[in-house]
Design an enzyme around this catalytic site. Sequence first.
Site, PDB file in Angstrom:
ATOM      1  N   ASP A  65      30.456 -36.996  34.936  1.00  0.00           N
ATOM      2  CA  ASP A  65      30.775 -38.436  34.929  1.00  0.00           C
ATOM      3  C   ASP A  65      29.675 -39.192  34.176  1.00  0.00           C
ATOM      4  OD1 ASP A  65      29.466 -39.559  38.162  1.00  0.00           O
ATOM      5  OD2 ASP A  65      28.828 -37.901  36.874  1.00  0.00           O
ATOM      6  N   ASP A  81      23.958 -36.931  33.297  1.00  0.00           N
ATOM      7  CA  ASP A  81      25.018 -36.037  32.813  1.00  0.00           C
ATOM      8  C   ASP A  81      24.841 -35.775  31.321  1.00  0.00           C
ATOM      9  OD1 ASP A  81      26.047 -38.029  34.926  1.00  0.00           O
ATOM     10  OD2 ASP A  81      27.495 -36.396  35.097  1.00  0.00           O
ATOM     11  N   HIS A  98      18.832 -35.411  37.607  1.00  0.00           N
ATOM     12  CA  HIS A  98      19.583 -34.681  38.641  1.00  0.00           C
ATOM     13  C   HIS A  98      20.425 -33.554  38.030  1.00  0.00           C
ATOM     14  CE1 HIS A  98      18.703 -37.947  41.461  1.00  0.00           C
ATOM     15  NE2 HIS A  98      19.239 -38.821  40.635  1.00  0.00           N
ATOM     16  N   ASP A  99      21.279 -33.911  37.076  1.00  0.00           N
ATOM     17  CA  ASP A  99      22.354 -33.004  36.664  1.00  0.00           C
ATOM     18  C   ASP A  99      21.876 -31.767  35.912  1.00  0.00           C
ATOM     19  OD1 ASP A  99      24.625 -35.788  36.151  1.00  0.00           O
ATOM     20  OD2 ASP A  99      24.272 -34.551  37.917  1.00  0.00           O
TER      21      ASP A  99
HETATM   22  O1  RIB Z   1      23.440 -38.472  43.141  1.00  0.00           O
HETATM   23  C1  RIB Z   1      23.205 -38.145  41.795  1.00  0.00           C
HETATM   24  C2  RIB Z   1      24.483 -37.836  41.089  1.00  0.00           C
HETATM   25  O2  RIB Z   1      25.315 -38.987  41.085  1.00  0.00           O
HETATM   26  C3  RIB Z   1      24.278 -37.473  39.609  1.00  0.00           C
HETATM   27  O3  RIB Z   1      25.266 -36.561  39.220  1.00  0.00           O
HETATM   28  C4  RIB Z   1      24.486 -38.783  38.902  1.00  0.00           C
HETATM   29  O4  RIB Z   1      24.967 -38.619  37.565  1.00  0.00           O
HETATM   30  C5  RIB Z   1      25.568 -39.406  39.743  1.00  0.00           C
HETATM   31  O5  RIB Z   1      26.809 -38.859  39.328  1.00  0.00           O
HETATM   32 CA    CA Z   2      26.681 -37.028  37.327  1.00  0.00          CA
END
Ligand code: RIB
Ligand code: CA
Length: 320
Positions: free
Chosen positions: A9, A14, A234-235
Site C-alpha cells: 500500500d 513500501d 518497516h516494510d
Molecule cells: O504499521 C506499519 C505499516 O503500516 C507499514 O506497512 C506502513 O506502510 C503502513 O502500511
Molecule cells: Ca505498507
Amino acid sequence: MHKVLIDCDPGHDDATAILYAARHLDLVGVTTVYGNQSVDKTTANALSLLTLLGLDVPVARGCDRPLNHSFSHGGDVHGKTGIDGADLPAPSRAALDMHAVDFIIETASRYREELVLCPIGPFTNVAMALRKEPRLTKWLRAISVMGGTTQVGNTTPVAEFNIWSDPEAADIVYRAGVPMWMAGLNVTRQVGITEDDIKRLQAGGSVARVFGGLFSFFLARLREIHGINSASMHDSCALVPFIAPDLITYRECPVEIELSNGLTRGMTVCDFRNLTAAKLENIRSRAAPNCHVAVGVKARPLVEHIMEAILDWPEPKSAT
Ligand code: RIB
Ligand code: CA
C-alpha cells in the site's frame, strides 16, 4: 535468487521495500491494496515508483476495503497522495487487467514452491487468494510479512496498522500453514532513516534525491504524530530473511490474532512461554508454532544496506 511478489500500500516504506527487493531479489510482481491511502492511489503510486526505477514489473490492483467491515484511510502519516514529499513521474503504463487476488494465484502457480509472498499492507488480498485457491498453501515457498508487534502497537496501544486494518484477513493468513516470517513494530521501528541519512540521499543521484524528499516528509510526519526521530523502514524488514538473514533474529512461536471488537482487536498474540506439561493445569495451553517472529535486529547495518541499495540505483535513462 528468490522470486518474490510484494503486496503493498505505497506508502513511503513500501516504496523503499520495492526498491530493496528489486535490487536483491527476483521481483516478479507487485499487487496493491488499500491502506496508507485508497487502492486507486496506492496503485498509482506503485506504477509511478516502478516508472522512476525503470522497472517493468507487472502491477495488479487489489481490494479497496477489508473483508468484513468499512475502512477510512488515515492519509495523515503518508500524506494526501499516500507518498507525499517528492514528484514521482506519471506512470508509463497501466496496471494489469487482472485483479490482484487472481494475479497472486496465477503467479504462485507459475512459480510453484519458489515464490515468496510479502504482504506489507493490510492482508486482504492475500487472505482472499488463500480462500479462492487453497492449493496456495502448497504452492507458496513462504509468506513474509510486515505486520503485528510483540510489544507496543501504533494504531492502538496493542495493534499494528496492517493487522488492525483487517484482523480477519490476518487470521486467515496466520492459520494457513505456509512457512511464515513476521517483522513486527518491535523490530521495524528500530530500522530508521535519520536526518544525516536524508542529507546523504539529497547529495546522491536522481533516484536517491527523490527518496531523500520522500523520507524528509515521512520523518516530519512520524515526529509530529508519534514523536519518533527517524523514518521507520518497516516494510523492507519483511524482505530481510531472503536478502540478509543475519541482520534480523527470529523466534518460532504460536501467533494468534485477536478478533474481538474490544480494546485488543488486531493484536498479534505471540506466545513466547516455555511451558512444560507439568505447568499446564489452570494455564491456557500453547497453540502450535506457526511463525518465525522477529525479536532482534542489527538496525544500523540494515539501514546502511537499504541506503546502499538506494544510493547505488542506476540513473534512469530519462535523467542521463
Ligand atoms: O504499521 C506499519 C505499516 O503500516 C507499514 O506497512 C506502513 O506502510 C503502513 O502500511
Ligand atoms: Ca505498507
